[in-house]
Design an enzyme around this catalytic site. Structure first.
Site, PDB file in Angstrom:
ATOM      1  N   HIS A   1      41.981  40.581  49.209  1.00 14.46           N
ATOM      2  CA  HIS A   1      42.575  42.183  49.595  1.00 14.46           C
ATOM      3  C   HIS A   1      43.880  42.150  48.748  1.00 14.46           C
ATOM      4  O   HIS A   1      44.315  43.007  48.139  1.00 14.46           O
ATOM      5  CB  HIS A   1      42.248  42.063  51.105  1.00 14.46           C
TER       6      HIS A   1
ATOM      7  N   HIS B   1      43.432  42.892  45.258  1.00 13.57           N
ATOM      8  CA  HIS B   1      43.559  44.073  45.009  1.00 13.57           C
ATOM      9  C   HIS B   1      44.471  44.628  44.909  1.00 13.57           C
ATOM     10  O   HIS B   1      44.241  46.462  43.581  1.00 13.57           O
ATOM     11  CB  HIS B   1      42.146  44.664  45.604  1.00 13.57           C
TER      12      HIS B   1
ATOM     13  N   HIS C   1      39.911  35.245  51.903  1.00 17.51           N
ATOM     14  CA  HIS C   1      39.486  36.949  51.891  1.00 17.51           C
ATOM     15  C   HIS C   1      40.524  37.973  51.809  1.00 17.51           C
ATOM     16  O   HIS C   1      40.603  38.907  51.240  1.00 17.51           O
ATOM     17  CB  HIS C   1      38.472  36.630  53.380  1.00 17.51           C
ATOM     18  N   GLU C   2      42.047  37.631  52.980  1.00 12.14           N
ATOM     19  CA  GLU C   2      43.007  38.219  53.081  1.00 12.14           C
ATOM     20  C   GLU C   2      43.276  38.014  52.197  1.00 12.14           C
ATOM     21  O   GLU C   2      44.097  39.492  51.061  1.00 12.14           O
ATOM     22  CB  GLU C   2      43.652  37.525  53.927  1.00 12.14           C
TER      23      GLU C   2
END
Length: 688
Positions: free
Chosen positions: A483, A486, A479-480
């Site tokens: 980010h 991105h 998940h991190e």
């Protein structure tokens, strides 16, 4: 004699990576003072020029971006250190600097001459010749001037500035109280029989925590890697109740502490004041409530739309959640439990998962040593986005746990990131990604590459075993990293819409939740798993059990997230703050909770997302973005999870674009249509 350069100048050097060893606590405040003073002087001189000439991108935005970036490049490492290496001295300096930054930010947001210059550029002939990212930068800035109270005058303007300053203080204080309350209590146990049922990996961790405190036996702290195994596995119900009470009264009037009475960290008054100030701020800007103000920068168009979205998900999920809990109650009864209390839910859930699927998170741990997962994650994104990731061996660091990696595409360095994944004293709990450097073209024409901080709190390696992750922790890491990608794979060169900047908050979770999907795919699990002793990948038998158990209690989990989202949004939709946070939460629970919460539970007092993070009236963003991410992933399900063309399309339409276009436009470019909730409900096992 020539004057010597102040020592703090090393902190202001515009280097590709921060020099952490230069960040001596006593140098931070004077460095910030000089930087703010320099920026104010530069901006005043810049604006004086526009009395004679129309501003252009090169004469207005480029220099403004340069000065804003200098401030970001200085402050981001300070903010990072405050999260990962907190000390009383650093905290004092951080708290002293925050009001200065807030004051500067408010001053810029209310600078009439600066606003007029942006407006002039937006209305000029040059505007049409600017690229999409440049136009978006200017339009966002004009919107943000409005939201910074540019139209306010006199007392209203002063009041706005005072509120912003006080809000920054309250958020920091809230966060500090949660950190101190978490570390201000622990359970010391001498007799191992009190820990019956707890797995060996957790016992080894508890011994390590005891040794760190120079105690014999075992210590259970309130940090999640320590707290959770006790709640899931300890047969001792009294111990579970004590831990639950300590954790769920943190930073409240009922808080527990080993020294003092625990009330020294009570966030109750801070919550009340925060809500009053948010409402006052919203009204100063012409909104009915703070929820409306929050949506001014989001994808969702109205409060009604957000409530409709959450209630629709609740309608689909509530019955499934009730079935989940009924099944748990029946199972606990068979196990001899007279009733299921809140502190029994994780314990009996774990036992039920084991009974139904013959699987526990602990069985999976040996197959997910942290280093293997990290290497596998890098291999996964290489296949998806054709990038190579290499570790840097020597760099200036803040702790031995921290690692630095470089990302290359076609042999070219395009980004770097720091990875700091272990829980330790003086480190804020949870997991997060933050920017350290933003991709942009500097005024001298050089390209500044993006750099990210990726932080988690997993259990440390012990003397005998490497750090072994639960599958839940594996998904947190992915998940991190989503980010991070991105932020780092952006091809946008304007800082304010590059990477995660300028992305609507309810769309910012799309890449992070999207990347989690690979943690459940057989082809990817073969890459990210490897038994720490034998190297064997996760056996098919365990994988099948894991996939079967994927949607275990998904109704309850969905309703829990909806509860948090509705609580947050309802709280900020009040225009008179007539109800306290506790009253609003109790009302929301009547509609959403499938089992009773104890009277003493003070969840809201530790809800940093909305009181100390950026999620105020925006917690719904997790579910909103999950709809986008599930729907985006469904294209991979249709075309192949490692289909290079699909990966290239996601990279080109979502990851590289940053905040340069509206998220719906980017999503439709990738998916070929608007999003639907179908994939999310299917992935969650709520709708077949």
């Amino acid at each position: 004699m020539p004057q010597s350069t102040p020592a703090y100048h090393a902190l202001l050097a515009q280097s590709a990576l921060p020099s952490f060893s230069d960040f001596a606590v006593e140098l931070i405040e004077p460095a910030l003072d000089e930087l703010l003073s320099r920026n104010r002087k530069n901006i005043a001189e810049l604006l004086a020029n526009f009395e004679q000439q129309t501003p252009t991108w090169q004469t207005l935005i480029a220099p403004m971006e340069e000065w804003d970036d200098a401030l970001n490049n200085f402050w981001s490492p300070v903010s990072h250190l405050n999260g990962v290496k907190n000390s009383d001295a650093l905290r004092d300096v951080y708290n002293a600097c925050l009001p200065k930054l807030t004051e500067y930010s408010t001053e810029m947001g209310q600078n009439q001459a600066l606003f007029a210059a942006y407006q002039q550029l937006a209305n000029s002939e040059q505007f049409a010749s600017l690229n999409t990212a440049q136009q978006k930068t200017i339009n966002n800035a004009l919107r943000d001037f409005t939201l910074s109270g540019i139209a306010l005058e006199g007392e209203a303007k002063q009041r706005f500035a005072a509120i912003k300053k006080r809000q920054a203080d309250l958020g920091t204080q809230f966060s500090n109280n949660v950190l101190d309350a978490t570390h201000g209590w622990y359970k010391h146990i001498e007799d191992v029989s009190e820990l019956a049922g707890v797995p060996d990996t957790a016992l080894a961790m508890y011994q390590q925590l005891a040794e760190a405190k120079e105690l014999s036996g075992y210590v259970i702290s309130l940090d999640i890697p320590a707290y959770l195994p006790a709640m899931q596995y300890a047969d001792n119900a009294a111990l579970r109740e004590e831990l639950y009470r300590a954790y769920n009264t943190r930073a409240s009037e009922l808080g527990m502490a080993l020294t003092g009475d625990g009330k020294q960290w009570d966030n109750s008054a801070l919550i009340d004041e925060t809500l009053k100030l948010r409402q006052e701020l919203a009204q100063l800007l012409g909104f009915n409530n703070y929820a409306e103000r929050s949506l001014a920068t989001k994808m969702a168009e109205s409060c009604e739309q957000v409530l409709g979205f959450l209630n629709d998900l609740a309608e689909h999920s509530f019955g499934v959640a009730q079935q989940d809990f009924a099944e748990l109650q029946a199972f606990a009864k068979q196990q001899g439990a007279a009733q299921v209390n809140a502190w029994d839910v994780p314990y009996y859930s774990e036992k039920l998962r084991l009974a139904k699927y013959d699987l526990s998170q602990e069985q999976l741990r040996p197959y997910f040593p942290a280093d293997k997962v990290i290497a596998g994650m890098f291999a996964t994104v290489k296949r998806l986005f054709a990038i190579d990731i290499e570790e840097q061996q020597s760099f200036d660091s803040w702790h031995d746990d921290a690692r630095l990696f470089s990302i290359k595409k076609d042999g070219q360095l395009i980004a770097q990131f720091y990875l700091d994944i272990f829980a330790r004293q003086h480190k804020r709990g949870g997991a997060w990604m933050a920017d350290c450097r933003v991709r942009r073209i500097k005024q001298n024409g050089e390209l500044q590459l993006p750099v990210a901080f990726l932080t988690c709190n997993f259990s440390q390696p012990t003397a005998d075993t490497p750090s072994l992750l639960t599958h839940n922790e594996v998904t947190t890491l992915f998940h991190e990293f989503g980010h991070g990608l991105h932020h780092m794979l952006t091809q946008i060169d304007c800082a304010s819409v590059s990477g995660i900047n300028g992305v609507a908050w309810d769309a910012v979770e799309l890449p992070s939740q999207f990347l989690e999907n690979w943690c459940w795919e057989k082809e990817a699990i073969a890459i990210i798993s490897g038994h720490y002793q034998t190297g064997d990948t996760l056996p098919d038998e365990l994988l099948e059990k894991m996939l079967a158990a994927r949607n275990f209690q998904s109704g309850m989990q969905m309703m829990r997230q909806i509860e948090f989202s509705l609580f947050d949004f309802s709280l900020h939709m009040q225009s008179d703050n007539s109800q306290s946070a506790q009253e609003v939460l109790s009302q929301v629970r009547k509609k959403t909770a499938v089992y009773p919460t104890p009277e003493f539970n003070r969840f809201q007092n530790g809800f940093s997302h909305i009181f100390a993070g950026g999620y105020a009236a925006g917690y719904y963003s997790y579910k909103w973005a999950e709809v986008l991410s599930a729907d985006a992933f469904s294209r991979f399900e249709e075309e192949g999870i490692f289909n290079t063309e699909t990966g290239e399309s996601f990279l080109a339409n979502i990851l590289t674009m940053g905040g340069s276009k509206e998220p719906m436009e980017l999503f439709e470019a990738f998916r070929g249509r608007k999003p639907t909730t179908d994939a999310l409900l299917r992935h969650s096992g709520i709708v077949a």
